[in-house]
Scaffold this active site. Structure first.
Site, PDB file in Angstrom:
ATOM      1  N   HIS A 121       0.813  -1.214   0.000  1.00  0.00           N
ATOM      2  CA  HIS A 121       0.000   0.000   0.000  1.00  0.00           C
ATOM      3  C   HIS A 121       0.846   1.263   0.000  1.00  0.00           C
ATOM      4  CE1 HIS A 121       0.826   0.549   4.362  1.00  0.00           C
ATOM      5  NE2 HIS A 121       0.744  -0.780   4.410  1.00  0.00           N
ATOM      6  N   ASP A 122       0.388   2.239  -0.756  1.00  0.00           N
ATOM      7  CA  ASP A 122       0.943   3.593  -0.781  1.00  0.00           C
ATOM      8  C   ASP A 122       2.321   3.674  -1.436  1.00  0.00           C
ATOM      9  OD1 ASP A 122      -1.274   4.863   0.818  1.00  0.00           O
ATOM     10  OD2 ASP A 122      -0.531   3.422   2.295  1.00  0.00           O
ATOM     11  N   GLY A 139       5.258  -1.105   2.433  1.00  0.00           N
ATOM     12  CA  GLY A 139       4.412   0.068   2.280  1.00  0.00           C
ATOM     13  C   GLY A 139       5.166   1.381   2.227  1.00  0.00           C
TER      14      GLY A 139
END
Length: 264
Positions: A121-122, A139
């Protein structure tokens, strides 16, 4: 003319350009958008708020847009955004973003992503990168343009990798990797600059000489980071053609966290 295999499950709410090809047994969710000319192979799952641009080649057995592997995630409508002309080989897993990290995982254009790559994520990935097999990004990792990750490279969360940098096979990154730097090891250590890559991208001898001088200031003259930056700053006056390269290096170094530091 339909390009969707009859065994594929495409939600009626999904937005696919008429020229998109979808292979057998692929599942596409209601919040997915796919641009013209993109091909999606067999047995893929594309879900979440995922936007895919034009002319991408997505091979079989990929999982794109699944929720982040983050216990704090509570169903927020975060995104995965993939640009144009990317090649995504088999068994890759790209997660959507998280509310605490900007809410978007983003991949740019013209990237070559080999099998079993994970983007958590991200993560923010630029353009023209190459991720060899089994590269794994935790992440919030930022990867700038023209980066090459060797096979089985593992990147710790919140690490940044500067443009034109390169890792050897099985490198383990706990610190930021500045632009142009080649690294190797567990943990990774700086070995040289990516001179051959720069030549292939049309860098002039003068610009390459400036990159060599930056390497000397960062790694060979036993200087503190602030002293290295002062030395690098003066290269723009000596080699005007390299001024954008110098500015990029200084901008990267100014953002280095004191707790994380750079690959040494």
């Amino acid at each position: 003319m339909s390009h969707i295999h009859p065994t594929a499950l495409v939600d009626p709410a999904a937005e696919l350009d008429a020229s998109v090809t979808v292979g057998p047994y692929t599942v596409i969710g209601p919040h997915v958008k796919v641009g013209a000319g993109t091909t999606i192979g067999a047995h893929c799952v594309i879900e979440g708020h995922t936007t895919i641009g034009r002319d991408n080649r997505i091979f079989q057995f990929n999982s794109l847009g699944a929720i982040p592997q983050d216990k704090k995630y509570a169903g927020e409508p975060c995104e995965l955004v993939i640009g144009d002309r990317n090649t995504i080989r088999e068994f890759c897993t790209f997660n959507i973003g998280s509310p605490t990290g900007g809410a978007v995982t983003r991949i740019g254009n013209d990237n070559w992503i080999m099998a079993y790559v994970h983007l958590a994520h991200d993560c923010l990935v630029g353009n023209h990168t190459i991720f060899a097999n089994n590269s794994q990004l935790a992440g919030h990792v930022v990867v700038d343009d023209w980066v090459i990750l060797g096979g089985f490279t593992v990147v710790h969360q919140f690490v940044r990798i500067g443009a034109h940098a390169m890792t050897a096979m099985c490198s383990l990154l706990f610190a930021d990797l500045p632009p142009f730097v080649m690294c190797q090891g567990q943990p990774a250590a700086a070995r040289s600059m990516n001179f051959e890559g720069l030549r292939r991208r049309g860098f002039s001898p003068e610009r390459i000489a400036a990159v060599k001088a930056m390497h000397k200031a960062l790694y060979r003259d036993d200087l503190r980071l602030e002293q290295s930056m002062d030395r690098i700053r003066g290269l723009a006056d000596k080699t005007p053609d390299a001024a954008p390269d110098v500015a990029m290096m200084l901008d990267f170094l100014r953002q280095v966290s004191p707790q994380r530091g750079i690959v040494r």
